[in-house]
Motif scaffolding. Structure first.
Motif, PDB file in Angstrom:
ATOM      1  N   LEU A 154      -3.809  -5.250  17.136  1.00 59.35           N
ATOM      2  CA  LEU A 154      -3.539  -4.000  16.704  1.00 59.35           C
ATOM      3  C   LEU A 154      -2.059  -3.531  17.309  1.00 59.35           C
ATOM      4  CD1 LEU A 154      -6.828  -2.009  17.543  1.00 59.35           C
ATOM      5  CD2 LEU A 154      -5.953  -2.561  15.388  1.00 59.35           C
ATOM      6  N   GLY A 155      -1.822  -4.073  18.292  1.00 58.86           N
ATOM      7  CA  GLY A 155      -0.507  -3.765  18.975  1.00 58.86           C
ATOM      8  C   GLY A 155       0.703  -4.519  18.103  1.00 58.86           C
ATOM      9  N   ILE A 156       0.560  -5.736  17.904  1.00 60.05           N
ATOM     10  CA  ILE A 156       1.561  -6.663  17.487  1.00 60.05           C
ATOM     11  C   ILE A 156       1.752  -6.061  15.830  1.00 60.05           C
ATOM     12  CG2 ILE A 156       2.087  -8.881  16.356  1.00 60.05           C
ATOM     13  CD1 ILE A 156       0.891  -9.852  19.108  1.00 60.05           C
ATOM     14  N   PHE A 157       0.579  -6.133  15.146  1.00 63.87           N
ATOM     15  CA  PHE A 157       0.980  -5.562  13.562  1.00 63.87           C
ATOM     16  C   PHE A 157       0.850  -4.197  13.426  1.00 63.87           C
ATOM     17  CE2 PHE A 157      -0.855  -9.936  13.746  1.00 63.87           C
ATOM     18  CZ  PHE A 157       0.108 -10.800  13.120  1.00 63.87           C
ATOM     19  N   GLY A 158       0.484  -3.412  14.423  1.00 65.34           N
ATOM     20  CA  GLY A 158       0.750  -2.027  14.230  1.00 65.34           C
ATOM     21  C   GLY A 158       2.065  -1.637  14.259  1.00 65.34           C
ATOM     22  N   ALA A 159       2.868  -2.381  14.949  1.00 62.06           N
ATOM     23  CA  ALA A 159       4.190  -2.362  15.150  1.00 62.06           C
ATOM     24  C   ALA A 159       5.070  -2.050  13.845  1.00 62.06           C
ATOM     25  CB  ALA A 159       4.886  -3.048  16.054  1.00 62.06           C
ATOM     26  N   SER A 160       4.514  -3.128  12.955  1.00 59.47           N
ATOM     27  CA  SER A 160       5.123  -3.047  11.411  1.00 59.47           C
ATOM     28  C   SER A 160       4.908  -1.717  10.976  1.00 59.47           C
ATOM     29  CB  SER A 160       4.250  -4.185  10.655  1.00 59.47           C
ATOM     30  OG  SER A 160       3.051  -3.792  10.395  1.00 59.47           O
ATOM     31  N   ALA A 161       4.014  -0.756  11.205  1.00 54.27           N
ATOM     32  CA  ALA A 161       4.160   0.500  10.650  1.00 54.27           C
ATOM     33  C   ALA A 161       4.404   1.418  11.427  1.00 54.27           C
ATOM     34  CB  ALA A 161       2.740   0.715  10.224  1.00 54.27           C
ATOM     35  N   LEU A 162       5.424   1.020  12.618  1.00 56.32           N
ATOM     36  CA  LEU A 162       5.774   2.156  13.704  1.00 56.32           C
ATOM     37  C   LEU A 162       6.463   3.234  12.889  1.00 56.32           C
ATOM     38  CD1 LEU A 162       6.817   3.111  16.507  1.00 56.32           C
ATOM     39  CD2 LEU A 162       8.633   1.409  16.094  1.00 56.32           C
ATOM     40  N   TYR A 163       7.368   2.835  12.002  1.00 57.88           N
ATOM     41  CA  TYR A 163       8.475   3.851  11.162  1.00 57.88           C
ATOM     42  C   TYR A 163       7.569   4.797  10.528  1.00 57.88           C
ATOM     43  CZ  TYR A 163      10.516  -0.790  11.701  1.00 57.88           C
ATOM     44  OH  TYR A 163      10.834  -1.881  12.307  1.00 57.88           O
ATOM     45  N   VAL A 164       6.342   4.616  10.110  1.00 60.49           N
ATOM     46  CA  VAL A 164       5.596   5.423   9.462  1.00 60.49           C
ATOM     47  C   VAL A 164       4.660   6.301  10.185  1.00 60.49           C
ATOM     48  CG1 VAL A 164       3.886   5.858   7.457  1.00 60.49           C
ATOM     49  CG2 VAL A 164       5.468   4.051   7.474  1.00 60.49           C
ATOM     50  N   ASN A 165       3.863   5.669  11.264  1.00 59.83           N
ATOM     51  CA  ASN A 165       3.245   6.223  12.275  1.00 59.83           C
ATOM     52  C   ASN A 165       3.658   7.227  13.099  1.00 59.83           C
ATOM     53  OD1 ASN A 165       1.099   4.943  10.877  1.00 59.83           O
ATOM     54  ND2 ASN A 165       1.091   3.398  12.300  1.00 59.83           N
ATOM     55  N   ALA A 166       5.123   6.840  13.427  1.00 60.75           N
ATOM     56  CA  ALA A 166       5.901   7.683  14.231  1.00 60.75           C
ATOM     57  C   ALA A 166       6.656   8.838  13.767  1.00 60.75           C
ATOM     58  CB  ALA A 166       7.044   6.669  15.120  1.00 60.75           C
ATOM     59  N   SER A 167       6.262   9.086  12.391  1.00 59.89           N
ATOM     60  CA  SER A 167       7.009  10.070  11.556  1.00 59.89           C
ATOM     61  C   SER A 167       5.965  11.221  11.109  1.00 59.89           C
ATOM     62  CB  SER A 167       7.698   9.513  10.425  1.00 59.89           C
ATOM     63  OG  SER A 167       8.948   8.693  10.911  1.00 59.89           O
ATOM     64  N   SER A 168       6.320  12.066  10.680  1.00 62.85           N
ATOM     65  CA  SER A 168       5.439  13.286  10.309  1.00 62.85           C
ATOM     66  C   SER A 168       5.619  13.500   8.870  1.00 62.85           C
ATOM     67  CB  SER A 168       5.702  14.351  11.094  1.00 62.85           C
ATOM     68  OG  SER A 168       7.020  14.929  10.788  1.00 62.85           O
ATOM     69  N   ALA A 169       6.135  12.616   8.025  1.00 64.51           N
ATOM     70  CA  ALA A 169       6.300  12.656   6.549  1.00 64.51           C
ATOM     71  C   ALA A 169       4.864  12.497   5.997  1.00 64.51           C
ATOM     72  CB  ALA A 169       7.372  11.716   5.892  1.00 64.51           C
ATOM     73  N   ASP A 170       4.477  13.496   4.761  1.00 64.26           N
ATOM     74  CA  ASP A 170       3.435  13.104   4.180  1.00 64.26           C
ATOM     75  C   ASP A 170       3.529  11.809   2.786  1.00 64.26           C
ATOM     76  OD1 ASP A 170       1.934  15.137   5.846  1.00 64.26           O
ATOM     77  OD2 ASP A 170       3.150  16.536   4.518  1.00 64.26           O
ATOM     78  N   LEU A 171       4.528  11.890   2.464  1.00 59.69           N
ATOM     79  CA  LEU A 171       4.960  10.917   1.366  1.00 59.69           C
ATOM     80  C   LEU A 171       6.002  10.182   1.437  1.00 59.69           C
ATOM     81  CD1 LEU A 171       4.333  13.261  -1.803  1.00 59.69           C
ATOM     82  CD2 LEU A 171       2.785  11.668  -0.798  1.00 59.69           C
ATOM     83  N   TRP A 172       6.145   8.764   1.155  1.00 62.91           N
ATOM     84  CA  TRP A 172       7.090   7.653   1.294  1.00 62.91           C
ATOM     85  C   TRP A 172       7.452   7.268  -0.160  1.00 62.91           C
ATOM     86  CZ3 TRP A 172       9.415   5.435   5.677  1.00 62.91           C
ATOM     87  CH2 TRP A 172       9.167   6.135   6.716  1.00 62.91           C
ATOM     88  N   ALA A 173       8.941   7.456  -0.645  1.00 61.68           N
ATOM     89  CA  ALA A 173       9.173   6.985  -2.014  1.00 61.68           C
ATOM     90  C   ALA A 173      10.139   5.872  -1.820  1.00 61.68           C
ATOM     91  CB  ALA A 173       9.843   8.099  -2.503  1.00 61.68           C
ATOM     92  N   GLY A 174       9.978   4.605  -2.326  1.00 60.76           N
ATOM     93  CA  GLY A 174      10.791   3.624  -2.314  1.00 60.76           C
ATOM     94  C   GLY A 174      10.746   2.880  -3.389  1.00 60.76           C
ATOM     95  N   TYR A 175      11.679   1.480  -3.388  1.00 59.45           N
ATOM     96  CA  TYR A 175      11.545   0.491  -4.411  1.00 59.45           C
ATOM     97  C   TYR A 175      10.085   0.144  -4.681  1.00 59.45           C
ATOM     98  CZ  TYR A 175      14.072  -2.431  -7.731  1.00 59.45           C
ATOM     99  OH  TYR A 175      14.261  -3.073  -8.804  1.00 59.45           O
ATOM    100  N   PRO A 176       9.766   0.041  -6.285  1.00 60.09           N
ATOM    101  CA  PRO A 176       8.525  -0.347  -6.466  1.00 60.09           C
ATOM    102  C   PRO A 176       8.331  -1.792  -5.954  1.00 60.09           C
ATOM    103  CG  PRO A 176       9.766   0.658  -8.257  1.00 60.09           C
ATOM    104  CD  PRO A 176      10.747   0.572  -7.215  1.00 60.09           C
ATOM    105  N   GLY A 177       6.797  -1.981  -5.568  1.00 61.82           N
ATOM    106  CA  GLY A 177       6.368  -3.369  -5.112  1.00 61.82           C
ATOM    107  C   GLY A 177       6.861  -3.399  -3.713  1.00 61.82           C
ATOM    108  N   THR A 178       7.406  -2.550  -2.917  1.00 60.62           N
ATOM    109  CA  THR A 178       7.907  -2.972  -1.421  1.00 60.62           C
ATOM    110  C   THR A 178       6.535  -3.285  -0.603  1.00 60.62           C
ATOM    111  OG1 THR A 178       9.753  -1.325  -1.678  1.00 60.62           O
ATOM    112  CG2 THR A 178       8.863  -1.992   0.487  1.00 60.62           C
ATOM    113  N   GLN A 179       6.685  -4.378   0.010  1.00 60.87           N
ATOM    114  CA  GLN A 179       5.500  -4.974   0.576  1.00 60.87           C
ATOM    115  C   GLN A 179       5.532  -4.137   2.139  1.00 60.87           C
ATOM    116  OE1 GLN A 179       6.441  -9.205  -0.110  1.00 60.87           O
ATOM    117  NE2 GLN A 179       4.324  -9.313  -1.015  1.00 60.87           N
ATOM    118  N   SER A 180       6.565  -4.095   2.641  1.00 59.42           N
ATOM    119  CA  SER A 180       6.433  -3.680   4.187  1.00 59.42           C
ATOM    120  C   SER A 180       7.793  -2.670   4.349  1.00 59.42           C
ATOM    121  CB  SER A 180       6.633  -4.892   5.128  1.00 59.42           C
ATOM    122  OG  SER A 180       6.680  -4.464   6.306  1.00 59.42           O
ATOM    123  N   VAL A 181       7.906  -2.090   5.297  1.00 61.75           N
ATOM    124  CA  VAL A 181       8.915  -1.034   5.535  1.00 61.75           C
ATOM    125  C   VAL A 181      10.213  -1.622   5.865  1.00 61.75           C
ATOM    126  CG1 VAL A 181       9.925   0.648   6.919  1.00 61.75           C
ATOM    127  CG2 VAL A 181       7.342   0.654   6.599  1.00 61.75           C
TER     128      VAL A 181
END
Length: 378
Positions: A38-65
């Motif tokens: 949970l700690g190691i792979f949860g860090a891959s979503a740090l940018y999302v989980n540490a933010s309060s945004a409800d929606l993220w918009a990016g390039y289609p098919g993006t696999q990871s932040v």
């Protein structure tokens, strides 16, 4: 029979100590393995989980932040046009090369995040206070994780270069450690200067806040029908994008599969240790069980005694595992080891330990029932 099982544990506790330790050790291994995953792979979503945004918009098919590609600035206008969106922010991602002032320290690959420095900004809002955002307004100001200072070869307040541009560490905080690289925060303007001309052609992501966060899936579905004139664009809810990043690193990379394989090995080792320990205790009490059988106790009743003992031993082992795990995880957090634990994961580990103890008792009972009592009384 419950009284017999309990009294046997009390009066012959020395015989059951190895089983309790085995169950506790198995639980400890499971909890630590789960916390590391949970700690190691949860860090891959740090940018999302540490933010309060409800929606993220990016390039289609993006696999990871960290695999984001620039999208047109028209995407920001598309988000602002939606009646349920109340705020939009750009997020600039720059892959950088960190060079410290110390001549004995080498360059380090970093992930530079360019974010808004407004007091009510969404990005990294759970980590940055308004005062820290204010410090980022200084040109070239950056914030890093306190655990990364040594690897970056810099102290708080020190200077360095990112892609040849001078920067200064205005603060070092906890909670920024990422997966696969060092995270560095800067203002949006500083990140675009460091990123060069390519960073000025749009942002890597745009994040949005909704008037009603519970409406995120509906708004995401509506935005998914965006016209092609706004350029390539895909919108995710924050939860969806976080899960997408974690799933990629956990299931689609060799490192993730290796960790899952190790978790499976831990489960098997714990099951074998628990089974062998409990089987040895039941075998040592075989003559006593044979005597009870000869005195009229049915084999079913004796089997219930063994299973009840397994439940009691399993409970004691889980308490021991909980205490040891809490202490070990506290030490890991102190030394900045990436660990995390959730209630769901803790309950899952407890269920696995209980299942291992129960299965061990069933296997031991099968061996006991198949034995001729007359042979044990000789």
């Amino acid at each position: 029979m419950i009284a017999l099982a309990r009294k046997t544990l009390v009066y012959e506790w020395r015989r059951f100590v190895p089983v309790v330790l085995a169950v506790g050790f198995s639980g400890l291994m499971l909890v630590v393995q789960a916390a590391l995953v949970l700690g190691i792979f949860g860090a891959s979503a740090l940018y999302v989980n540490a933010s309060s945004a409800d929606l993220w918009a990016g390039y289609p098919g993006t696999q990871s932040v960290n695999f984001g590609r620039a999208v047109s600035a028209d995407a920001e206008m598309r988000l602002r046009m939606d009646p349920e969106v109340v705020a939009v922010e750009p997020y600039q991602w720059v892959d950088g090369d960190w060079t410290p002032e110390r001549v004995d320290a080498g360059s380090v690959s970093i992930y530079l995040s360019g974010i808004s420095v407004g007091p009510d900004a969404m990005l990294f809002s759970k980590l940055l206070s308004p005062d820290l955002r204010k410090r980022l307004r200084e040109p070239g100001a950056v914030i890093v994780d306190s655990a990364d200072l040594e690897s970056l070869g810099v102290a708080e307040g020190g200077k360095a270069w990112i892609n040849g541009h001078p920067v200064r560490v205005v603060a070092a905080i906890a909670g920024l450690r990422g997966l696969g690289g060092v995270n560095v925060l800067a203002s949006l303007d500083s990140a675009r200067v460091i990123g060069g001309p390519q960073a000025g052609r749009g942002s890597t992501y745009y994040v949005a806040r909704l008037a009603d966060p519970s409406r995120a899936p509906a708004v995401q579905a509506r935005l998914a029908q965006s016209e092609a004139s706004f350029g390539p664009l895909q919108v995710w809810t924050a939860q969806e994008f976080a899960q997408r990043s974690q799933q990629y690193w956990l299931l689609d990379t060799g490192a993730g599969m290796a960790v899952l394989f190790m978790a499976l090995i831990v489960c098997l080792v714990g099951a074998v240790i628990t089974n062998q320990s409990f089987a040895a205790v039941v075998a040592a009490s075989a003559r006593e069980y044979a005597t009870l059988n000869a005195l009229g106790a049915s084999r079913g009743a004796l089997a219930r005694v063994v299973i009840e003992q397994a439940c009691l031993v399993g409970g004691l082992g889980m308490v021991l595992a909980a205490v040891a795990s809490a202490l070990l995880l506290a030490v890991a957090v102190f030394y900045h080891v990436p660990v995390a634990m959730t209630l769901t994961a803790a309950l899952g580990c407890a269920a696995l330990v209980a299942l291992m103890a129960l299965m061990s008792s069933v296997m031991a009972v099968r061996g006991l029932i198949r034995t001729d009592p007359a042979l044990l009384l000789r």
